[in-house]
Design a protein around this motif. Structure first.
Motif, mmCIF file in Angstrom:
data_model
loop_
_atom_site.group_PDB
_atom_site.id
_atom_site.type_symbol
_atom_site.label_atom_id
_atom_site.label_comp_id
_atom_site.label_asym_id
_atom_site.label_seq_id
_atom_site.Cartn_x
_atom_site.Cartn_y
_atom_site.Cartn_z
ATOM 1 N N GLN A 99 2.894 20.914 2.013
ATOM 2 C CA GLN A 99 3.110 20.527 0.354
ATOM 3 C C GLN A 99 3.408 19.139 0.154
ATOM 4 O OE1 GLN A 99 7.413 20.873 -0.789
ATOM 5 N NE2 GLN A 99 6.786 22.364 -2.293
ATOM 6 N N VAL A 100 2.660 18.748 -0.698
ATOM 7 C CA VAL A 100 2.430 17.260 -1.088
ATOM 8 C C VAL A 100 3.390 16.941 -2.111
ATOM 9 C CG1 VAL A 100 1.014 15.209 -1.535
ATOM 10 C CG2 VAL A 100 0.237 16.913 -0.040
ATOM 11 N N ARG A 101 4.449 16.045 -2.190
ATOM 12 C CA ARG A 101 5.246 15.623 -3.238
ATOM 13 C C ARG A 101 5.356 14.375 -3.422
ATOM 14 N NH1 ARG A 101 10.912 18.470 -2.493
ATOM 15 N NH2 ARG A 101 9.464 20.386 -2.640
ATOM 16 N N HIS A 102 5.385 13.837 -4.691
ATOM 17 C CA HIS A 102 5.368 12.535 -5.157
ATOM 18 C C HIS A 102 6.578 12.219 -5.977
ATOM 19 C CE1 HIS A 102 4.378 8.387 -6.485
ATOM 20 N NE2 HIS A 102 3.509 8.430 -5.397
ATOM 21 N N LEU A 103 7.392 11.523 -5.447
ATOM 22 C CA LEU A 103 8.859 11.359 -6.276
ATOM 23 C C LEU A 103 8.634 10.497 -7.386
ATOM 24 C CD1 LEU A 103 11.056 10.420 -2.775
ATOM 25 C CD2 LEU A 103 10.382 12.621 -4.015
ATOM 26 N N ASP A 104 7.857 9.582 -7.603
ATOM 27 C CA ASP A 104 7.658 8.934 -8.883
ATOM 28 C C ASP A 104 7.090 9.687 -9.918
ATOM 29 O OD1 ASP A 104 9.174 6.788 -8.502
ATOM 30 O OD2 ASP A 104 7.449 5.362 -8.083
ATOM 31 N N VAL A 105 5.846 10.180 -9.612
ATOM 32 C CA VAL A 105 5.067 10.995 -10.653
ATOM 33 C C VAL A 105 5.861 12.297 -10.820
ATOM 34 C CG1 VAL A 105 2.685 11.962 -11.140
ATOM 35 C CG2 VAL A 105 3.053 10.037 -9.680
ATOM 36 N N THR B 10 -6.266 6.831 -6.953
ATOM 37 C CA THR B 10 -5.608 6.954 -8.355
ATOM 38 C C THR B 10 -3.899 6.591 -8.552
ATOM 39 O OG1 THR B 10 -5.418 9.382 -8.345
ATOM 40 C CG2 THR B 10 -7.692 8.452 -8.964
ATOM 41 N N GLN B 11 -3.518 6.335 -7.629
ATOM 42 C CA GLN B 11 -2.080 6.012 -7.458
ATOM 43 C C GLN B 11 -1.375 7.401 -7.891
ATOM 44 O OE1 GLN B 11 -1.060 2.628 -9.793
ATOM 45 N NE2 GLN B 11 -1.521 1.222 -8.214
ATOM 46 N N PHE B 12 -1.842 8.245 -7.418
ATOM 47 C CA PHE B 12 -1.229 9.792 -7.552
ATOM 48 C C PHE B 12 -1.408 10.043 -9.038
ATOM 49 C CE2 PHE B 12 0.010 8.363 -3.470
ATOM 50 C CZ PHE B 12 -0.174 9.792 -2.588
ATOM 51 N N ARG B 13 -1.929 9.495 -9.838
ATOM 52 C CA ARG B 13 -1.626 9.804 -11.550
ATOM 53 C C ARG B 13 -2.810 10.655 -12.092
ATOM 54 N NH1 ARG B 13 2.849 7.430 -12.873
ATOM 55 N NH2 ARG B 13 3.767 5.644 -11.611
ATOM 56 N N ASN B 14 -3.857 10.950 -11.223
ATOM 57 C CA ASN B 14 -4.983 11.853 -11.977
ATOM 58 C C ASN B 14 -4.477 13.390 -12.093
ATOM 59 O OD1 ASN B 14 -7.147 13.300 -12.566
ATOM 60 N ND2 ASN B 14 -8.525 12.110 -10.942
ATOM 61 N N TYR C 164 15.733 8.811 4.213
ATOM 62 C CA TYR C 164 14.528 7.736 4.751
ATOM 63 C C TYR C 164 13.710 7.425 3.919
ATOM 64 C CZ TYR C 164 11.381 5.882 8.447
ATOM 65 O OH TYR C 164 10.740 5.408 9.258
ATOM 66 N N ALA C 165 13.208 8.258 3.242
ATOM 67 C CA ALA C 165 12.202 7.990 2.227
ATOM 68 C C ALA C 165 12.597 6.878 1.224
ATOM 69 C CB ALA C 165 11.537 9.271 1.427
ATOM 70 N N SER C 166 13.847 7.052 0.755
ATOM 71 C CA SER C 166 14.563 6.131 -0.056
ATOM 72 C C SER C 166 14.810 5.118 0.545
ATOM 73 C CB SER C 166 15.942 6.979 -0.708
ATOM 74 O OG SER C 166 16.625 5.842 -1.537
ATOM 75 N N GLU C 167 15.180 4.909 1.648
ATOM 76 C CA GLU C 167 15.581 3.582 2.382
ATOM 77 C C GLU C 167 14.363 2.690 2.483
ATOM 78 O OE1 GLU C 167 17.680 4.744 5.754
ATOM 79 O OE2 GLU C 167 19.423 5.493 4.597
ATOM 80 N N HIS C 168 13.249 3.446 2.804
ATOM 81 C CA HIS C 168 11.983 2.772 3.049
ATOM 82 C C HIS C 168 11.135 2.905 2.057
ATOM 83 C CE1 HIS C 168 13.618 3.651 7.126
ATOM 84 N NE2 HIS C 168 12.906 2.810 7.627
ATOM 85 N N ASP C 169 11.608 3.085 0.894
ATOM 86 C CA ASP C 169 10.661 3.027 -0.376
ATOM 87 C C ASP C 169 9.416 3.771 -0.212
ATOM 88 O OD1 ASP C 169 10.371 2.228 -3.070
ATOM 89 O OD2 ASP C 169 9.114 0.323 -2.843
ATOM 90 N N ILE C 170 9.393 5.053 0.270
ATOM 91 C CA ILE C 170 8.444 5.809 0.377
ATOM 92 C C ILE C 170 8.619 6.948 -0.859
ATOM 93 C CG2 ILE C 170 7.171 7.539 1.957
ATOM 94 C CD1 ILE C 170 8.367 6.088 4.169
ATOM 95 N N LYS C 171 7.440 7.047 -1.521
ATOM 96 C CA LYS C 171 7.247 7.900 -2.491
ATOM 97 C C LYS C 171 6.219 9.200 -2.359
ATOM 98 C CE LYS C 171 9.398 4.591 -5.077
ATOM 99 N NZ LYS C 171 11.028 4.988 -5.300
ATOM 100 N N GLY D 220 0.917 -0.985 -0.061
ATOM 101 C CA GLY D 220 0.059 -0.035 -0.008
ATOM 102 C C GLY D 220 0.830 1.133 -0.010
ATOM 103 N N THR D 221 0.139 2.264 -0.287
ATOM 104 C CA THR D 221 0.952 3.346 -0.344
ATOM 105 C C THR D 221 1.269 4.105 1.178
ATOM 106 O OG1 THR D 221 -0.071 4.269 -2.457
ATOM 107 C CG2 THR D 221 0.770 6.068 -1.042
ATOM 108 N N SER D 222 2.447 4.563 1.207
ATOM 109 C CA SER D 222 2.894 5.082 2.610
ATOM 110 C C SER D 222 3.384 6.269 2.423
ATOM 111 C CB SER D 222 4.052 4.122 3.058
ATOM 112 O OG SER D 222 4.249 4.616 4.716
#
Length: 247
Positions: free
Chosen positions: A211-217, A238-242, A185-192, A138-140
């Motif tokens: 501020q909300v930031r998504h590293l993949d999108v 929507t997996q942050f893709r809308n 920390y986000a990178s080590e725990h795979d948090i996007k 799930g999304t963290s």
């Protein structure tokens, strides 16, 4: 007796301990750590389940700071915990890490805390309620801070709010992490997904944005604090893709 006077709920025991114990530096440090701990537990509304026992010996010889035991008891604040069922023990082992730390390292050793669970006892006492936990993907969300001295309390409050909405959330458990440390920390725990709190100074609560930031999108947006939960729920669905979410 000593047990009745200095053991019990933190709000009652801590003032008595401060008044009775010598005001030397180690004693003040220990009581300040206890006070800080209970202030943090109060944010998550679990301080009522905590009991101070000044007569409890350290679980291990290297526990030189906070240490704890977890009991299952029927009464909220029993006069004694002897009749309770011991489910877990643990504590900080900074002293052990300092002794083992290689002198060649240029950095200071990290702090450490550990716990041991009595799984057989837990299963025996709660056979009906015990269910295997599934590690569902799930999304963290990582709640971060920028400036403001780390905004530890604010990060903890927001994490608790997200938990209540069944949103997986974490924060870097140090008082004032740098933004770089939080990204690592986000990178080590795979948090996007990062939610970044910034010191708002004299801003009114209604004008408070995060501020909300998504590293993949590779998208980011300023979101009003009171609308954050709804934004995250819609984004996760929507997996942050809308694209309309980020407009």
């Amino acid at each position: 007796t000593v047990g009745l006077r200095f053991c019990g709920a933190a709000d009652q025991a801590l003032p008595r301990l401060r008044g009775a114990l010598p005001a030397d530096k180690p004693t003040r440090k220990a009581l300040d750590e206890l006070s800080d701990l209970f202030s943090y537990l109060r944010i998550w509304r679990i301080e009522k389940n905590i009991y101070i026992d000044v007569l409890m010996p350290p679980i291990e010889s290297y526990h030189r700071n906070l240490f704890f035991q977890v009991f299952s008891v029927k009464e909220k604040y029993p006069a004694t915990l002897v009749e309770g069922t011991l489910l877990a023990v643990g504590g900080r082992y900074d002293y052990l890490l300092h002794r083992m730390w290689d002198r060649e390292y240029r950095t200071n050793p990290p702090g450490g805390v550990g716990a041991s669970l009595a799984l057989e006892t837990i299963i025996q006492h709660y056979p009906v309620d015990f269910k295997p936990v599934r590690n569902e993907a799930g999304t963290s969300v990582l709640v971060c801070s920028r400036g403001g001295g780390g905004l530890l309390v604010e990060r903890m409050e927001l994490v608790a709010e997200l938990w209540e909405e069944n949103i997986k959330a974490q924060f870097v458990p140090v008082p004032d992490p740098s933004l770089t440390e939080q990204y690592e920390y986000a990178s080590e725990h795979d948090i996007k997904c990062l939610v970044i709190l910034t010191d708002t100074g004299a801003q009114k609560a209604i004008e408070f944005y995060v501020q909300v930031r998504h590293l993949d999108v590779k998208k980011e947006k300023e979101v009003q604090r009171e609308s954050l939960v709804r934004f995250l729920l819609d984004a996760i669905a929507t997996q942050f893709r809308n694209p309309s979410l980020w407009s």
